[in-house]
Design a protein around this motif. Sequence first.
Motif, PDB file in Angstrom:
ATOM      1  N   ARG A  80       7.856  -5.992  -4.520  1.00 36.51           N
ATOM      2  CA  ARG A  80       7.823  -6.210  -5.956  1.00 36.51           C
ATOM      3  C   ARG A  80       7.443  -4.947  -6.719  1.00 36.51           C
ATOM      4  NH1 ARG A  80       3.887 -10.267  -6.392  1.00 36.51           N
ATOM      5  NH2 ARG A  80       2.267  -8.932  -7.227  1.00 36.51           N
ATOM      6  N   LEU A 113       8.624  -6.795   3.845  1.00 34.74           N
ATOM      7  CA  LEU A 113       9.439  -6.114   2.843  1.00 34.74           C
ATOM      8  C   LEU A 113       9.282  -4.599   2.957  1.00 34.74           C
ATOM      9  CD1 LEU A 113       9.174  -9.070   1.757  1.00 34.74           C
ATOM     10  CD2 LEU A 113       9.667  -8.107  -0.464  1.00 34.74           C
ATOM     11  N   PHE A 114      10.303  -3.879   2.531  1.00 31.54           N
ATOM     12  CA  PHE A 114      10.283  -2.420   2.651  1.00 31.54           C
ATOM     13  C   PHE A 114       9.582  -1.774   1.466  1.00 31.54           C
ATOM     14  CE2 PHE A 114      13.451  -3.523   5.696  1.00 31.54           C
ATOM     15  CZ  PHE A 114      13.502  -2.486   6.608  1.00 31.54           C
ATOM     16  N   THR A 115       9.015  -0.573   1.697  1.00 32.65           N
ATOM     17  CA  THR A 115       8.374   0.142   0.594  1.00 32.65           C
ATOM     18  C   THR A 115       9.265   1.274   0.080  1.00 32.65           C
ATOM     19  OG1 THR A 115       7.234   1.534   2.191  1.00 32.65           O
ATOM     20  CG2 THR A 115       6.027  -0.359   1.353  1.00 32.65           C
ATOM     21  N   SER A 116      10.406   1.504   0.740  1.00 29.99           N
ATOM     22  CA  SER A 116      11.340   2.504   0.205  1.00 29.99           C
ATOM     23  C   SER A 116      12.773   2.147   0.613  1.00 29.99           C
ATOM     24  CB  SER A 116      10.972   3.913   0.679  1.00 29.99           C
ATOM     25  OG  SER A 116      10.593   3.906   2.014  1.00 29.99           O
ATOM     26  N   ASP A 117      13.749   2.690  -0.116  1.00 34.02           N
ATOM     27  CA  ASP A 117      15.159   2.303   0.085  1.00 34.02           C
ATOM     28  C   ASP A 117      15.775   2.886   1.355  1.00 34.02           C
ATOM     29  OD1 ASP A 117      16.842   1.535  -2.976  1.00 34.02           O
ATOM     30  OD2 ASP A 117      14.677   1.475  -2.650  1.00 34.02           O
ATOM     31  N   ARG A 136      13.209  -4.546  -0.946  1.00 31.25           N
ATOM     32  CA  ARG A 136      12.006  -3.760  -1.226  1.00 31.25           C
ATOM     33  C   ARG A 136      11.000  -4.648  -1.923  1.00 31.25           C
ATOM     34  NH1 ARG A 136      12.087   2.058  -3.743  1.00 31.25           N
ATOM     35  NH2 ARG A 136       9.910   1.434  -3.824  1.00 31.25           N
TER      36      ARG A 136
END
Lengths: 516, 348
Positions: free
Chosen positions: B174, B210-214, B172
């Motif tokens: 930063r 990169l991801f913005t949520s899990d 995810r």
Amino acid sequence: MQTAATSPAAASAPPPRASRWILVGGVVLVSLLALAPLLSLLGGALFGEGPGGLALGVDGVEQMRGTLLLVAGEGFLGAILGTAIGWLTAVCRFPGRRWLRIAQLVPMAFPAYLLAASLIDWASYRGLRIHGLGWAVLLLTLANYSYVFLLSTESFSVSGRRLLEASRSLGVGPWSSFFRVALPIALPSIGAGVALSAMEVVNELGAVRLLGVPSLSAGILDRWQVDGNPQGAALLSLAALAIVALLITGERLLRQRSRRWNLEGRDAAEHVWQLRGWRALLAQLVTALPPLCALAIPVLWVQQGWQALAAESIGELTQLASRSLGLALLATGLTGMGALLLAICRRWSPQPLVQQLSFLAGLGYAIPGSVLALGLIVLGGPLGISPVLLLLWGYGDRFMAVSKQGLDAGLERIPPSIDETAASLGCNWQGVLRRIHLPLLRGPLLVGSLLVFVDVVKELPITLALRPFDFDTLAVRVFQYASDERVGAAMAPALLIMALGLVAALALVPTLERRD
Amino acid sequence: MRPLFFRDLSIPIGMGALAATTLASAIGVASLAQAGPKDVNVYSGRHYNTDKQLYAEFTRRTGIRVNLLEGKDDELIQRLRSEGSKSKADLLVLVDAARVYRAQELGLFQTIRSAELNKDVPANLRDPAGRWFALTRRARPVMVNPALVNPKLIRTYADLSRSELKGKLCLRNRASVYNQSLTADELVRRGKPATQQWIKGMVANVKEPLFTSDTPMLRAVGLGQCGAAIANQYYLARMLRGDNGADRAAAAKVKVVWPNPTHINITAGGVTNSARNPEGARKLLEFLASPSSGEGYASANDEYPLKGWGNNPTLKAFGTFKASSVSMEQLGRRNREAVELMAQAGWK
């Protein structure tokens, strides 16, 4: 056709002195209400305590760039899409046109953050990545092009019909007619629509965060709340404001260059161009694509996770929905009245103060909702104002511009000569207002009210920050689930938000239909 | 141009306004009952329906009514700060150590003395000065797709910078406060140079964007697009226990790998400085931290209770871990430094 480049306040049926002061007083009051939270914040930020640092920094520059790219991308796409669809459905005739015109109201009901959340959720089941600037521009365009469509189609329908027929009889083709006759007349409305949708973009928080695009709105919040740096947040807010002020100024300049008063009977309902064959097909495709895309996203999402709908309690949903509805109706009424006052005063009062105040009162739309809400907390706390009133104040402040833009553009189409004629026939200013302006402003007023209603139902940051204890709305509930990454659980309230928006949008159908 | 138009419009507008006012005031009156002297007002960063059942249970036992306002943690902190002494909140419940520490530094909590809380909340999970107390624990292990990455490769978080993971690691961004706390944990345990190396190594391995949520990230692990990811345990537990077949199938392919030591984080609560009912707020805090209700508070979101592993079968199947000894207070204190380091080392 007359053209002029003077201020619209050229009417010579001014209200008598006493009433004029009442009107100006009203403008000052409304503008002060709109500006108070911002001033309190700016004061606190510039002269308050906190880790200073009036510098954009690396992050600030990235956020600025992200917002500018979003505004440019969405503004460009939205203008083209909204104008093209507005034109096609207003003056061309092709199979399915009436239904497709109504269908343009569908995307309005879907907030960008819901489109983003549901699309990302749906795609992640299939191993697709929905991420980044391109997707953000697409989704924001989809959620906001209706502003341009509504205002431009209204303008194409009521203005320039006869001119178009004239240009057609002189052998001017459809393209030239569009570019040389219809577009210049509709430019103020298109400009207003683009400015509104761009302000939405500057303010968008949920969708751009989910899509991983750096933006000023997120930057402002983070600096304020996470870094505890109110000065830095105020600086970024000023940057956002500057972008919006530029948008509004640009739109004003466009208008002044193309000011053409134009009023014709709405009985000229002759469709100018019949489209056949591939042209009709293309028109159908262009007009059907956005509503279909907007509809497809939630439909696919529901199909993916309908199981989540079973777990909802009907009683609670009803309560949430009635709160959303009540707040939206109240806010729509208040905002409409304030905007009408500002717009009418701009026409009648040549005083630069009134002109500038009414311009400033529309800036609340540009401030991130959470920042506006903080300003209201700072103001309302010591005064002991009840949270629900603060909430309505916040809505009014935020959405004044939505109501006002359409009214301003509508008033600009009314030639001052009409006011003069009425005055010479012994009509006082209230009479001109009641018998001339208001009936002519009916369309913009209705469109504005509808947009405000839908906006309030969708609104999140102000509601979240100002609501009293145990007073959740649909949008708040959606946010709570979505922020815990329980997107499935957010489905029922999300669908209700969309349904309320759709019902409201359908209220516009008679207005669109009557012109046909 | 007939005035009739406007009359047409004014009737529905008038009726609408009337209806709206009536409706709104009805709703308002129904839900704006004045807080009584025996009520406790809670600002909470959690949003679980089962929390409300726990509050109702508390009311049944003590007669103290609980009024709830749920929101974003950061926003609640700001709201409380702006309201100052006029705030109606008695208890502030926040998720993540860094935010709890921020609220503490802003002077939003008051010190409370409670033998019960000191007994039920382990020392490293509460403020030494007694301003806030943890209520639940969450862990941030490594989630692996064994088809792509051998779980035995990963014994510590440092192993995520190994070259074998190149192009297979998903993270995810930063902005994730959980990643910030994890970095602070590494900073405290291993120092700045080692942490910087670790981040650079991970960034070199990362599969963009990169991801913005899990949750979407865990789906990507399950679908074989990522070999490994760092995520909180409850996201996976939720997928496994959820009602969505596709999610259950994806989650079943994910293996939880516990680094030694595993980074843990908390949900915590504290009595506000402006509390009008500090007594009631303290009682509610004691109730939520007690082993019996604490279990309920934790299981609402598949979290771990303050001590032991609880009775959640899904979590039991994940196995046990050795928790990092870094205190929550240290995680909060080093947050800013951690975020700066992440930015320098290229964690987007």
